[in-house]
Design a protein around this motif. Structure first.
Motif: not given
Ligand SMILES: Nc1ncnc2c1ncn2[C@@H]1O[C@H](COP(=O)(O)OP(=O)(O)OP(=O)(O)O)[C@@H](O)[C@H]1O
Ligand SMILES: [Mg+2]
Lengths: 499, 286
Positions: B124, B126, B130-134, B142, B181, B183-185, B188, B195-196
């Motif tokens: 999914m 969103f 909502n990247p993780f703060p990593k 992840y 965080l 990266l640009s929008g 991200q 990530r998915a």
């Protein structure tokens, strides 16, 4: 909202202005409160800093000649105004009551001779003051410092040297080989000094720790001496029932106790907060639990001490003794106060702080990030462990910082669960198993109390109270700054992006 | 995650029905006319938030290796429907679901089914990235880590492949260990897609993935979706009719929790069968 009717703007504006006036007053009020706070804190810190830092500075020694012909040797410590210059005598007896004047306080040392470390001298009685270069300050193993004029060094009644240089050289030679190497010597060495009254005083060679002539020292020399003395204060053991020497065991005990407390309180508080925030269903039960936790933070600390004594020391410790150390009974091993029980007691005292801060930290982790993790197929536990906890780390650290600050300054509960005036052994040493959680320990907070209120000569130990307080304050500050630096690094890493 | 090759869709065994939206047809005619097997099938799906009913008896089939767009006015239940497919609605308290959701013919509400394994199969993305703060690397690694990949070399390979798959590799290959965080929008959002992709899902759900992005970044994500089409089944919720018509093969129009129309995209936008669809796509409401 758009307001198209200009007439309607006016009353709004007026209301806003009167609100502003109140607002301005409020701002001043709050700024004033802030300023008062700041001043008080700064005042306290400056007082502690100045007095504490000044303790080890070698003050210059002076000779004060009085109008009655007698003389005093010592260091001027302070000067104050008095109404009654000599309150003991009435007007008819020649007393000078009701008149303003000054008096100075002189540190004459020589506690064994004078009976008092300090002397008040009314300025009216002083005929003259001068700095004498040949005055010597001797640090003794007993009775504190000695002030006098060096005459000679004797060995079995025979003169070794009568020059200061020779004396210093002998002293340095002794110290470089190591202290107290002269046991094998046949004849007893002693140093002979003259005191202000003119008498001669003999000090056994072994009793002399160090001797300086502060008035002959240059600024740099004084700085070196000062640094040395401060360092010694930090790293050496206390002497003469804590009134002399250093505070190392107290620093060590404080740090170790706080460290152990942190180890206990952090996982405990974090787990509790995770349960409350992540797992428990919000309802009356959780709400009552939260209220209870918050109230726990307001319970007087002595109550925690008593609880620690009853539960940890007697119940847990007693059980451990009967299970594992039955051969030593009735002598208690764990069944008496010790650093383990003390840190557990403090952990209990500070756990509400950690829980509350951690809960806030957890709440600050956005739902979207959790969902991101869950949507990848991570379980709730994996999500909490990998995403939520790292995100909550700054909050957790805030809690730990608060807990450390609270614990480092807490004294009352410790007095009954293992803190002592003088601990023979450190709770951590080279002897297996290295950490001795059952041992009693010394603590800076208690040391301050002991120096300030329990010592035989409170005036004499007052400087040490300042110095010890300074150390405690700096220690707390260092621990806090360390934790804050760590927290800021984490914050920076976790900073949510601008998009 | 290994899945038996898709041999016989459950849908194929069911008695046919002409209307796509009503479900149960054999194979969907593609916009080009060929038949496509189903990947996901919803059967009589209804959902209640507490007492409020958000979905009304929805039956639809989502064809494999195609992009299905969900359109409809705000609050009509698009996100809710999307979240039904990877059971993200389970996280909402007091939610009740009736009906079936079949993934490759298996009921995803089967009590024996592991919901985490399901979510690994159905990824999914969103609305708000909502990247993780990593770090960038850790963000992509992840999912594979969670699902058991430990070896550095394997992870490196997955990270590179996923970032390339999300058309992000060239932009971030020199800053893999910088915080995501920064990266640009748009980057991200593509990172979230990477990530998915890293967990090798079969289906990817996009909930308004471009609503916070500018046209260039939006274009990149749309290109990306078209590229991924050959390997993944995708469902995208969008408010943007152009986007739906540009990117999707099929479009479903939802209105107040009911599925009004579901047809090949070109058909739905040129010859809508329902009057409500026509009103909506011509901007007369919503
Ligand atoms: N967690 C929830 N709890 C209760 N009601 C909800 C919840 N989520 C959504 N709803 C309700 O369900 C209905 C459908 O919501 P949903 O988010 O699916 O709409 P949407 O089509 O995605 O809208 P939008 O286009 O604005 O995102 C709405 O009426 C909404 O108020
Ligand atoms: Mg939505």
């Amino acid at each position: 909202m758009r307001n198209s009717d200009p007439g309607r703007l006016r009353p709004d504006r007026r209301r806003k202005r009167s609100g502003d006036r109140l607002g301005a007053v409020f701002i001043r009020l709050s700024a004033g409160a802030m300023a008062v706070n700041l001043l008080m804190v700064l005042g306290l810190l400056v007082l502690i800093g100045v007095k504490g830092l000044g303790v080890f500075w070698p003050r210059s020694l002076v000779e004060i000649r009085l109008k009655d012909g007698s003389r005093i040797w010592g260091a001027v410590v302070e000067r104050e105004t008095v109404r009654d210059i000599d309150p003991g005598r009435t007007e008819e007896e020649g007393g000078r009551n009701g008149r303003r004047g000054f008096r100075i306080r002189v540190r004459v040392a020589n506690r064994d001779l004078e009976g008092e470390e300090f002397l008040w001298v009314p300025e009216e009685e002083i005929a003259g003051i001068r700095v004498r270069e040949d005055l010597v300050r001797v640090e003794r193993a007993e009775w504190g410092d000695f002030l006098g004029r060096f005459l000679r060094l004797e060995a079995g009644g025979k003169k070794v040297t009568d020059s200061w240089g020779g004396f210093r050289k002998a002293l340095d030679a002794r110290d470089s080989v190591g202290p107290r190497t002269d046991e094998g010597r046949k004849e007893a060495w002693k140093a002979v000094f003259e005191v202000a009254g003119g008498e001669t005083v003999e000090i056994p060679w072994e009793g002399i720790l160090d001797a300086i002539r502060p008035n002959r020292m240059g600024f740099l020399e004084k700085c070196g001496f000062y640094g040395n003395r401060f360092f010694d204060f930090l790293v050496s053991e206390p002497r003469s029932s804590n009134t002399e020497g250093g505070i190392f065991p107290a620093i060590f005990g404080t740090v170790l106790m706080v460290f152990l407390m942190t180890i206990f309180v952090t996982p405990f508080g974090v787990l509790a907060a995770i349960y409350l925030r992540e797992y428990a269903k919000d309802g009356p039960f959780v709400r009552i639990l939260r209220i209870a936790i918050n109230n726990l933070a307001g319970v007087p600390s002595i109550v925690f001490g008593i609880f620690g004594l009853g539960f940890f020391v007697y119940t847990l410790g007693g059980r451990i003794d009967s299970l594992f150390f039955p051969d030593r009974l009735p002598e208690p091993t764990f069944g008496t106060g010790g650093i383990l029980w003390a840190s557990l007691t403090l952990a209990l005292l500070t756990v509400p702080v950690v829980i509350v801060a951690t809960e806030e930290g957890l709440a600050a982790v956005p739902k979207s990030v959790r969902h991101g993790s869950l949507a990848l197929g991570a379980t709730k536990l994996e999500t909490i462990w990998n995403v939520v906890l790292p995100g909550a780390a700054p909050g957790i650290l805030t809690g730990v910082i608060l807990a450390i600050s609270r614990a480092a300054g807490e004294v009352a509960p410790l007095m009954i669960v293992g803190m002592v005036k003088m601990a023979p052994d450190l709770p951590l040493d080279g002897e297996f198993p290295f950490l001795h959680p059952e041992r009693k320990f010394m603590h800076l907070g208690f040391h301050i109390f002991d120096l300030g209120f329990q010592s035989p000569d409170v005036e004499a130990t007052k400087p040490l109270v300042y110095a010890t307080t300074l150390v405690l304050v700096v220690l707390v500050l260092v621990m806090n700054l360390g934790a804050i630096a760590l927290r800021n690094r984490l914050r920076k890493r976790n900073a949510t992006s601008s998009v | 995650m290994q899945q038996a090759p898709f041999e016989e869709p459950l849908a194929a065994r069911l008695p046919g029905s002409p209307a796509l939206a009503k479900g149960g047809g054999g194979k969907l005619p593609d916009s080009g006319g060929e038949e496509v097997p189903d990947k996901v099938e919803l059967r009589g799906l209804s959902l209640w938030y507490g007492t409020k009913r958000a979905l009304h008896d929805i039956s639809m089939r989502i064809p494999r290796n195609r992009i299905t767009a969900l359109i409809g006015p705000s609050g009509c239940g698009k996100s809710t429907l999307l979240r039904c497919i990877n059971r993200m609605n389970d996280l909402v308290e007091d939610v009740r679901i009736e009906g079936e959701v079949l993934l490759e013919g298996e009921d995803i509400h089967d009590p024996d089914l592991d919901v985490n394994a399901l979510r690994a199969r159905v990824g999914m993305v969103f609305q708000k990235s909502n990247p993780f703060p990593k770090s960038v690397y850790e963000n992509v690694a992840y999912g594979p880590r969670i699902h058991g990949a430990r070896k550095r070399a394997v992870l490196d390979e997955i990270v590179e492949r996923s970032l390339k798959g999300a058309a992000l590799w060239e932009e971030v290959k020199d800053r893999l260990h910088e915080s995501a965080l920064r990266l640009s929008g748009g980057q991200q959002q593509r990172l979230c897609i990477a990530r998915a992709l890293a967990v090798e899902p079969e289906v990817i759900l996009f909930d308004e993935p471009c609503s916070a992005l500018d046209p260039v970044a939006t274009g990149k994500i749309e290109d990306l979706m078209r590229e991924l089409r050959s390997e993944y089944t995708m469902v995208i919720v969008t408010h943007n009719m152009q986007q739906a018509s540009r990117v999707s093969d099929f479009t479903a129009f939802l209105y107040m929790g009911t599925l009004v129309e579901h047809s090949p995209t070109r058909e739905l936008f040129t010859r809508p069968r329902e009057a409500r669809t026509e009103d909506y796509i011509s901007g007369r409401f919503g």
